[in-house]
Design a protein around this motif. Sequence first.
Motif, PDB file in Angstrom:
ATOM      1  N   ASP A 190       0.691  -1.137  -0.105  1.00 37.74           N
ATOM      2  CA  ASP A 190      -0.003  -0.001  -0.085  1.00 37.74           C
ATOM      3  C   ASP A 190       0.837   1.375   0.035  1.00 37.74           C
ATOM      4  N   TRP A 191       0.397   2.443  -0.160  1.00 36.59           N
ATOM      5  CA  TRP A 191       1.139   3.607  -0.167  1.00 36.59           C
ATOM      6  C   TRP A 191       1.884   3.956   1.119  1.00 36.59           C
ATOM      7  N   LYS A 192       1.369   3.604   2.248  1.00 32.47           N
ATOM      8  CA  LYS A 192       2.306   3.665   3.508  1.00 32.47           C
ATOM      9  C   LYS A 192       3.369   2.839   3.443  1.00 32.47           C
ATOM     10  N   THR A 193       3.356   1.576   2.990  1.00 31.31           N
ATOM     11  CA  THR A 193       4.543   0.770   2.870  1.00 31.31           C
ATOM     12  C   THR A 193       5.506   1.016   1.896  1.00 31.31           C
ATOM     13  N   ALA A 194       5.079   1.623   0.918  1.00 29.52           N
ATOM     14  CA  ALA A 194       5.860   2.014  -0.315  1.00 29.52           C
ATOM     15  C   ALA A 194       6.625   3.494   0.207  1.00 29.52           C
ATOM     16  N   LYS A 195       5.956   4.317   0.775  1.00 32.41           N
ATOM     17  CA  LYS A 195       6.368   5.543   1.424  1.00 32.41           C
ATOM     18  C   LYS A 195       7.646   5.278   2.388  1.00 32.41           C
ATOM     19  N   THR A 196       7.113   4.510   3.358  1.00 34.78           N
ATOM     20  CA  THR A 196       8.132   4.174   4.408  1.00 34.78           C
ATOM     21  C   THR A 196       9.411   3.392   4.018  1.00 34.78           C
ATOM     22  N   GLN A 197       9.360   2.590   2.856  1.00 31.54           N
ATOM     23  CA  GLN A 197      10.460   1.999   2.525  1.00 31.54           C
ATOM     24  C   GLN A 197      11.241   2.980   1.656  1.00 31.54           C
ATOM     25  N   CYS A 198      10.635   3.828   1.037  1.00 30.17           N
ATOM     26  CA  CYS A 198      11.635   4.847   0.340  1.00 30.17           C
ATOM     27  C   CYS A 198      12.151   5.713   1.032  1.00 30.17           C
ATOM     28  N   GLU A 199      11.632   6.200   2.196  1.00 28.70           N
ATOM     29  CA  GLU A 199      12.329   6.690   3.142  1.00 28.70           C
ATOM     30  C   GLU A 199      13.661   5.913   3.792  1.00 28.70           C
ATOM     31  N   CYS A 200      13.336   4.793   4.172  1.00 27.65           N
ATOM     32  CA  CYS A 200      14.384   3.824   4.587  1.00 27.65           C
ATOM     33  C   CYS A 200      15.556   3.762   3.586  1.00 27.65           C
ATOM     34  N   TYR A 201      15.133   3.384   2.486  1.00 29.10           N
ATOM     35  CA  TYR A 201      16.089   3.154   1.479  1.00 29.10           C
ATOM     36  C   TYR A 201      17.106   4.834   1.214  1.00 29.10           C
ATOM     37  N   ASP A 202      16.443   5.664   1.213  1.00 27.52           N
ATOM     38  CA  ASP A 202      17.088   6.860   0.959  1.00 27.52           C
ATOM     39  C   ASP A 202      18.024   7.398   2.108  1.00 27.52           C
ATOM     40  N   TYR A 203      17.404   7.123   3.247  1.00 28.18           N
ATOM     41  CA  TYR A 203      18.208   7.283   4.526  1.00 28.18           C
ATOM     42  C   TYR A 203      19.798   6.531   4.273  1.00 28.18           C
ATOM     43  N   CYS A 204      19.434   5.020   4.111  1.00 30.75           N
ATOM     44  CA  CYS A 204      20.584   4.340   3.974  1.00 30.75           C
ATOM     45  C   CYS A 204      21.527   4.649   2.638  1.00 30.75           C
ATOM     46  N   PHE A 205      20.977   5.120   1.815  1.00 30.21           N
ATOM     47  CA  PHE A 205      21.815   5.324   0.459  1.00 30.21           C
ATOM     48  C   PHE A 205      22.676   6.598   0.811  1.00 30.21           C
ATOM     49  N   ASN A 206      22.150   7.634   1.571  1.00 28.80           N
ATOM     50  CA  ASN A 206      22.766   8.803   2.153  1.00 28.80           C
ATOM     51  C   ASN A 206      23.754   8.532   3.092  1.00 28.80           C
ATOM     52  N   ILE A 207      23.893   7.426   3.849  1.00 25.45           N
ATOM     53  CA  ILE A 207      24.917   6.816   4.433  1.00 25.45           C
ATOM     54  C   ILE A 207      26.028   6.131   3.702  1.00 25.45           C
ATOM     55  N   LEU A 208      25.513   5.395   2.824  1.00 28.91           N
ATOM     56  CA  LEU A 208      26.479   4.517   1.917  1.00 28.91           C
ATOM     57  C   LEU A 208      27.287   5.667   1.180  1.00 28.91           C
ATOM     58  N   VAL A 209      26.672   6.607   0.564  1.00 31.10           N
ATOM     59  CA  VAL A 209      27.359   7.594  -0.227  1.00 31.10           C
ATOM     60  C   VAL A 209      28.642   8.255   0.775  1.00 31.10           C
ATOM     61  N   PHE A 210      28.051   8.577   1.844  1.00 30.47           N
ATOM     62  CA  PHE A 210      29.107   9.128   2.857  1.00 30.47           C
ATOM     63  C   PHE A 210      30.154   8.336   2.980  1.00 30.47           C
ATOM     64  N   LYS A 211      29.738   7.269   3.461  1.00 34.17           N
ATOM     65  CA  LYS A 211      30.871   6.224   3.689  1.00 34.17           C
ATOM     66  C   LYS A 211      31.914   5.993   2.283  1.00 34.17           C
ATOM     67  N   LYS A 212      31.341   5.845   1.240  1.00 34.05           N
ATOM     68  CA  LYS A 212      32.279   5.816  -0.149  1.00 34.05           C
ATOM     69  C   LYS A 212      32.740   6.960  -0.325  1.00 34.05           C
ATOM     70  N   THR A 213      32.321   7.983  -0.122  1.00 32.25           N
ATOM     71  CA  THR A 213      33.084   9.360  -0.579  1.00 32.25           C
ATOM     72  C   THR A 213      34.149   9.606   0.616  1.00 32.25           C
ATOM     73  N   ASN A 214      34.016   9.206   1.786  1.00 30.96           N
ATOM     74  CA  ASN A 214      35.075   9.278   2.737  1.00 30.96           C
ATOM     75  C   ASN A 214      35.923   8.132   2.971  1.00 30.96           C
ATOM     76  N   ASN A 215      35.648   7.057   2.129  1.00 28.19           N
ATOM     77  CA  ASN A 215      36.689   5.878   2.451  1.00 28.19           C
ATOM     78  C   ASN A 215      36.459   5.421   3.682  1.00 28.19           C
ATOM     79  N   ILE A 216      35.236   5.290   4.495  1.00 29.59           N
ATOM     80  CA  ILE A 216      34.973   4.604   5.525  1.00 29.59           C
ATOM     81  C   ILE A 216      34.571   3.031   5.404  1.00 29.59           C
TER      82      ILE A 216
END
Length: 216
Positions: A190-216
């Motif tokens: 449903d829309w709630k599950t899709a929205k929640t997951q989208c937010e979780c993915y984006d949060y995780c991707f933000n962390i992954l980008v930070f780690k990759k660009t800072n060689n962590i």
Amino acid sequence: MSTVNYEKEHPRVLIPELCKQFYSNGWVTGTGGGISIKYKDQIFIAPSGVQKERMEPEDLFVQDVNGEDVQCPPPEKQFTKSQCTPIFMCSYIERQAGAVIHTHSPDVVKLSLLNPENEVRISGLEMIKGIYNEEQGRFYNNDEDVIIPIIENSKFERDLVETFQQALKKYPATSAVLVRNHGMYVWGKDWKTAKTQCECYDYCFNILVFKKTNNI
């Protein structure tokens, strides 16, 4: 402006409201991105090439489960149906989705550029627990790995359908597909599950980008 009063959970209310939120998140800038919600036996789709933060209830396209148009925006608006529609329909058919979100999140695009492989792996992050494992029929535990496929972009989104379907078969657990240099599709029951997951993915991707660009 539409004068019809819809219930607050109706897609004609939800889609403009969510698109405004996604615009604030930076996910649907420049008229790109979109959302589709299945409601009873109809599928509501945001139009293409419009300012998503200014969308109105009457602006949506509505089609049946077979892809036939049921309702269209007023002709004078000269709107076209979202170019994401073939992917939306693929998600409804292949994964029995209830809603599908397409974002152009900068972190998604950055991650696809930083990741030459055909997949992204998330591990060790608490927000994994908000992502649904479609193969297991449950949400992930925070000690598990989440693997998301990346497919290559094309000039037209309708040309992504074949590789999108292949990704769904190769990654039966995934609830998202990244399109390199482009964005991401996320779906849920449903829309709630899709929205929640989208937010979780984006949060995780933000962390992954930070780690990759800072060689962590």
